[in-house]
Write an enzyme that holds these catalytic residues in place. Structure first.
Site, PDB file in Angstrom:
ATOM      1  N   LYS A   5      -1.755  -4.882  -2.790  1.00  0.00           N
ATOM      2  CA  LYS A   5      -0.897  -3.986  -3.812  1.00  0.00           C
ATOM      3  C   LYS A   5       0.454  -4.426  -4.140  1.00  0.00           C
ATOM      4  O   LYS A   5       1.324  -4.541  -3.400  1.00  0.00           O
ATOM      5  CB  LYS A   5      -0.805  -2.581  -2.929  1.00  0.00           C
ATOM      6  CG  LYS A   5      -0.262  -1.477  -3.984  1.00  0.00           C
ATOM      7  CD  LYS A   5       0.432  -0.514  -3.389  1.00  0.00           C
ATOM      8  CE  LYS A   5       2.052  -0.661  -3.234  1.00  0.00           C
ATOM      9  NZ  LYS A   5       2.736  -0.890  -4.408  1.00  0.00           N
TER      10      LYS A   5
ATOM     11  N   GLY B  14       9.131  -5.695   2.459  1.00  0.00           N
ATOM     12  CA  GLY B  14       9.732  -4.523   1.666  1.00  0.00           C
ATOM     13  C   GLY B  14      10.967  -3.965   2.487  1.00  0.00           C
ATOM     14  O   GLY B  14      11.437  -4.764   3.403  1.00  0.00           O
ATOM     15  N   SER B  15      11.142  -2.918   2.222  1.00  0.00           N
ATOM     16  CA  SER B  15      12.575  -2.441   3.060  1.00  0.00           C
ATOM     17  C   SER B  15      11.973  -1.977   4.458  1.00  0.00           C
ATOM     18  O   SER B  15      10.858  -1.995   4.868  1.00  0.00           O
ATOM     19  CB  SER B  15      12.911  -1.228   2.500  1.00  0.00           C
ATOM     20  OG  SER B  15      11.972  -0.033   2.549  1.00  0.00           O
TER      21      SER B  15
ATOM     22  N   VAL C  50      10.594   1.492   5.171  1.00  0.00           N
ATOM     23  CA  VAL C  50       9.147   1.429   4.634  1.00  0.00           C
ATOM     24  C   VAL C  50       8.267   0.784   5.615  1.00  0.00           C
ATOM     25  O   VAL C  50       7.111   0.894   6.276  1.00  0.00           O
ATOM     26  CB  VAL C  50       8.840   1.070   3.542  1.00  0.00           C
ATOM     27  CG1 VAL C  50       7.312   0.954   2.886  1.00  0.00           C
ATOM     28  CG2 VAL C  50       9.476   2.078   2.443  1.00  0.00           C
ATOM     29  N   GLY C  51       8.981  -0.393   6.119  1.00  0.00           N
ATOM     30  CA  GLY C  51       8.292  -1.183   7.349  1.00  0.00           C
ATOM     31  C   GLY C  51       7.942  -0.327   8.502  1.00  0.00           C
ATOM     32  O   GLY C  51       7.131  -0.668   9.194  1.00  0.00           O
TER      33      GLY C  51
ATOM     34  N   GLU D  26       7.818  -8.494   6.779  1.00  0.00           N
ATOM     35  CA  GLU D  26       9.191  -9.214   6.340  1.00  0.00           C
ATOM     36  C   GLU D  26      10.206  -7.953   5.708  1.00  0.00           C
ATOM     37  O   GLU D  26       9.759  -7.880   4.676  1.00  0.00           O
ATOM     38  CB  GLU D  26       8.660 -10.248   5.583  1.00  0.00           C
ATOM     39  CG  GLU D  26       9.779 -11.459   5.195  1.00  0.00           C
ATOM     40  CD  GLU D  26      10.924 -11.125   4.524  1.00  0.00           C
ATOM     41  OE1 GLU D  26      11.935 -10.882   4.775  1.00  0.00           O
ATOM     42  OE2 GLU D  26      10.595 -11.146   3.255  1.00  0.00           O
TER      43      GLU D  26
ATOM     44  N   CYS E 230      16.206 -10.305   0.052  1.00  0.00           N
ATOM     45  CA  CYS E 230      16.506 -10.127   1.578  1.00  0.00           C
ATOM     46  C   CYS E 230      17.243 -11.161   2.166  1.00  0.00           C
ATOM     47  O   CYS E 230      17.943 -11.058   3.339  1.00  0.00           O
ATOM     48  CB  CYS E 230      15.014 -10.105   2.440  1.00  0.00           C
ATOM     49  SG  CYS E 230      14.200 -11.204   2.103  1.00  0.00           S
TER      50      CYS E 230
ATOM     51  N   GLU F 177      22.069  -2.851   4.343  1.00  0.00           N
ATOM     52  CA  GLU F 177      21.660  -3.899   3.309  1.00  0.00           C
ATOM     53  C   GLU F 177      21.949  -3.209   1.764  1.00  0.00           C
ATOM     54  O   GLU F 177      20.927  -2.271   1.494  1.00  0.00           O
ATOM     55  CB  GLU F 177      20.251  -4.111   3.183  1.00  0.00           C
ATOM     56  CG  GLU F 177      19.640  -5.106   2.377  1.00  0.00           C
ATOM     57  CD  GLU F 177      18.283  -5.610   2.488  1.00  0.00           C
ATOM     58  OE1 GLU F 177      17.753  -6.615   2.592  1.00  0.00           O
ATOM     59  OE2 GLU F 177      17.434  -4.503   2.850  1.00  0.00           O
TER      60      GLU F 177
END
Length: 505
Positions: free
Chosen positions: A191, A244-245, A248-249, A266, A300, A398
Site C-alpha cells: 500500500k 511512516g510516523s 501510526v507505527g 521505520e 526522517c 519531529e
C-alpha cells in the site's frame, strides 16, 4: 533573502492527469466500490493523478491473492538463482523507465526532479543488491552434537508480507523493502501513500513485464485506515513492514499484536549534528545545509537539530544562514531547484505553527520563517531558529519540514545528554578532527546510524533503522533478506533411539 524558482505557466501546460488502477493477482482493477481519489501536485496546484480508493474488501482480495501465490504458486519454490535473475531484470527495467518514475515522484510529492533522479538510481542499486543477497541466503548445519544427532537450521520465507510506504520517498522506500521480501521468496501486498501512488503502480507494470508470477506482488491504493490497517490485523498476513510516523507505527504495532505477526517499523527522527570547535567548519556548514533542507526537511533522517559548541555557535549559525540564502526553492520540475514544495497545505500549516510556537517560547529567527508565493502550490523558506533550548517542542518533536533548530553546549557530556534527550534515535552526526571525540560520541549517542565528519551518506550494504521510538528492526545491509524469513530447526537422530524409561545397558 531566499533564492526562488518560480513555477512557469508552460510547466503547468505540460502536466497531464494520469489515471491508474490497482494490481490484484495479475489484473489491473478498480476499487470494488468504484470510488477514486485525486492527487493535486503540491508544487503546481493541478490534478496530476487519479487512483482507486481502495477499501477493506480490496485489501482482503489482494491478501487472498498473495496467500494463494505463497501457498500454491511457484515463487517460493523457485531456486534462488531464478529469483535473483528476475530481480536483476526488474532493476534494468527500472533504470530504463527512470525518467518516467522520477517525473511521477516529482509532481506527486513536490520533490526536485534532479533529486528524484538520484533516488531512482539509488533504488536500481538496491534491487541489484537484493538480487545478490538472494543467492547468499542459506541455513546452518551442526554435526557436532554427538554421533547420533545432526542438526540443520533452515531459513524459509516468512509468508505474506504487508508493505506500507510513505509519501516522502515513494519509490526509494518501496525499494528498501520489496526486493528483499521477494528475494526471500515471500509474496506481498503493497500500500503506497494515497498522495504518491503513481511510481509504485508503474513498478507493478515493470514486475509483471519482467515475468513475476501471478499474485506475488499486489498493490492496493487508498488510505491507511481503509487499507493499511487491514494488513496489521489480518490473520493471513505473516509480517508487516511499515515506514511512516511514530504515531501510526504505534497503532500498527498494537494491531499486529492481535495476531502476533512480525513487525518491522521505520519511523520518525529528531536527528542531531554535534559540532566541536576543532571540526572542519566549511565541510560541516555544507552538510548542515544539505541535512536540513534536503527533501524540504520532509525526511526522517533530516539533520533538524544542530548542537554547536558555545564558542562557535553564533559564527556558525550566521554562516549557515548565509549559505541557506543561496539555496534555490521552487518549481520541482526545474533542474536547478534544490528545495521543492511542501506536501499539502495542511502540512505547511503544521510546520508554520512549530515556527510560531518556537518564537513564542523564546527562540530567535535567524533565517526564513515564512511561506513563499511562487505560483500554484505551497512552498516554505528554509528556516533557522537560534537560541533553541532542549525543552522546546521544536527541539523535541519531529517537525518534518525545512526548520533547523540550533542549540549549544559546553562539554562533551552535555552534548551527548542533549542529543539523547528526545524520544527518537534514528541517526546523528558528530564533527571533530579528534577521532577519540568522534568515537566517544558515536558510542554514547543512542541512534541507529552515527555519521562522523559527514551526514546522510548511505549505501545498500549498511543497515538502516533506529532506536527507541524511531522504530523496530533494520532495513538494507547483508541481513536484509533474512528479515523476511523464519528459521526452522531439523533435529535428526541417527540409528536406534533408546526409550527414556529404559536405561542403556
Amino acid at each position: 533573502m531566499v533564492m526562488t524558482v518560480l513555477v512557469r505557466p508552460e510547466a503547468l501546460d505540460a502536466l497531464k492527469r494520469r489515471d491508474f488502477r490497482m494490481l490484484i493477482g495479475k489484473e489491473w482493477v478498480a476499487a470494488e466500490s468504484g470510488k477514486t481519489m485525486e492527487r493535486t501536485a503540491p508544487g503546481h496546484g493541478v490534478v496530476v493523478s487519479g487512483i482507486p480508493a481502495g477499501s477493506r474488501a480490496d485489501a482482503e482480495r489482494a491478501i487472498g491473492a498473495a496467500r494463494h501465490a505463497f501457498d500454491h504458486g511457484p515463487w517460493p519454490r523457485m531456486t534462488v538463482s531464478e529469483r535473483s535473475l528476475l530481480l536483476l531484470k526488474v532493476a534494468d527495467a527500472i533504470a530504463a523507465r527512470a525518467d518516467e518514475l522520477a517525473f511521477l515522484d516529482a509532481v506527486e510529492a513536490g520533490k526536485p526532479i534532479s533529486q528524484v533522479k538520484a533516488e531512482i538510481a539509488g533504488a536500481v542499486d538496491i534491487w541489484r543488491y537484493a538480487a545478490a543477497l538472494a543467492r547468499d541466503l542459506h541455513g546452518e548445519s551442526y554435526n557436532t552434537l554427538g554421533d547420533g544427532t545432526l542438526g540443520v537450521v533452515l531459513r524459509e520465507a516468512i509468508g505474506v508480507v504487508g508493505i506500507v510506504t510513505p509519501w516522502n520517498f515513494p519509490f526509494l522506500i518501496v525499494s528498501q523493502k520489496l526486493p528483499f521480501a521477494l528475494a526471500a521468496g515471500c509474496t506481498t501486498v503493497v500500500k503506497p501513500s494515497e498522495l504518491t501512488s503513481g511510481s509504485t503502480l508503474v513498478l507493478g507494470e515493470i514486475l509483471l513485464e519482467a515475468g513475476l508470477p501471478e499474485g506475488v506482488v499486489n498493490i492496493v491504493t487508498g488510505t491507511g485506515p481503509e487499507v493499511g490497517a487491514v494488513f496489521a490485523t489480518h490473520q493471513q498476513v505473516d509480517m508487516v513492514s511499515f515506514t511512516g510516523s511514530t504515531a501510526v507505527g504505534r497503532i500498527t504495532m498494537e494491531n499486529a499484536g492481535k495476531t502476533l505477526k512480525k513487525v518491522s517499523l521505520e519511523l520518525g527522527g529528531k536527528n542531531p549534528q554535534i559540532v566541536f570547535p576543532d571540526a572542519d567548519i566549511d565541510a560541516f556548514i555544507d552538510a548542515a545545509v544539505f541535512g536540513a533542507w534536503f527533501n524540504a526537511g520532509e525526511c526522517c533522517n533530516a539533520g533538524s537539530r544542530l548542537i554547536l559548541h558555545r564558542s562557535i555557535a553564533d559564527e556558525v549559525t550566521a554562516r549557515i544562514a548565509e549559505l541557506s540564502a543561496k539555496v534555490k526553492v521552487g518549481d520541482p520540475l526545474n533542474p536547478h531547484t534544490q528545495v521543492g514544495a511542501i506536501i499539502t497545505p495542511e502540512h505547511l500549516h503544521k510546520v508554520s505553527a512549530y515556527v510560531k510556537g518556537a518564537g513564542e517560547a523564546g527562540a530567535q529567527l535567524a533565517h526564513g520563517g515564512e511561506a513563499l508565493e511562487l505560483g500554484p502550490g505551497q512552498f516554505m523558506a528554509p528556516t533557522i531558529l537560534a537560541g533553541v533550548t532542549p525543552d522546546m517542542a521544536v527541539a523535541r518533536e519531529e517537525v518534518f519540514g525545512p526548520v533547523l533548530s540550533v542549540l549549544s553546549f559546553e562539554t562533551i557530556d552535555e552534548a551527548i545528554r542533549i542529543a539523547n534527550a528526545v524520544d527518537y534515535g534514528l541517526s546523528a552526526g558528530v564533527w571533530s578532527r579528534d577521532f577519540d571525540t568522534c568515537l566517544t560520541v558515536g558510542r554514547k549517542v543512542r541512534a541507529g546510524t552515527v555519521w562522523m565528519n559527514t551526514f546522510m551518506d548511505g549505501a545498500a550494504e549498511l543497515p538502516f533503522g533506529g532506536y527507541r521510538q524511531s522504530g523496530l528492526g533494520r532495513e538494507l545491509g547483508r541481513h536484509a533478506v533474512e528479515d523476511y524469513t523464519e528459521t526452522k530447526t531439523l533435529n535428526m537422530h541417527i540409528g536406534a533411539r533408546t526409550s527414556w524409561w529404559m536405561p542403556r545397558q
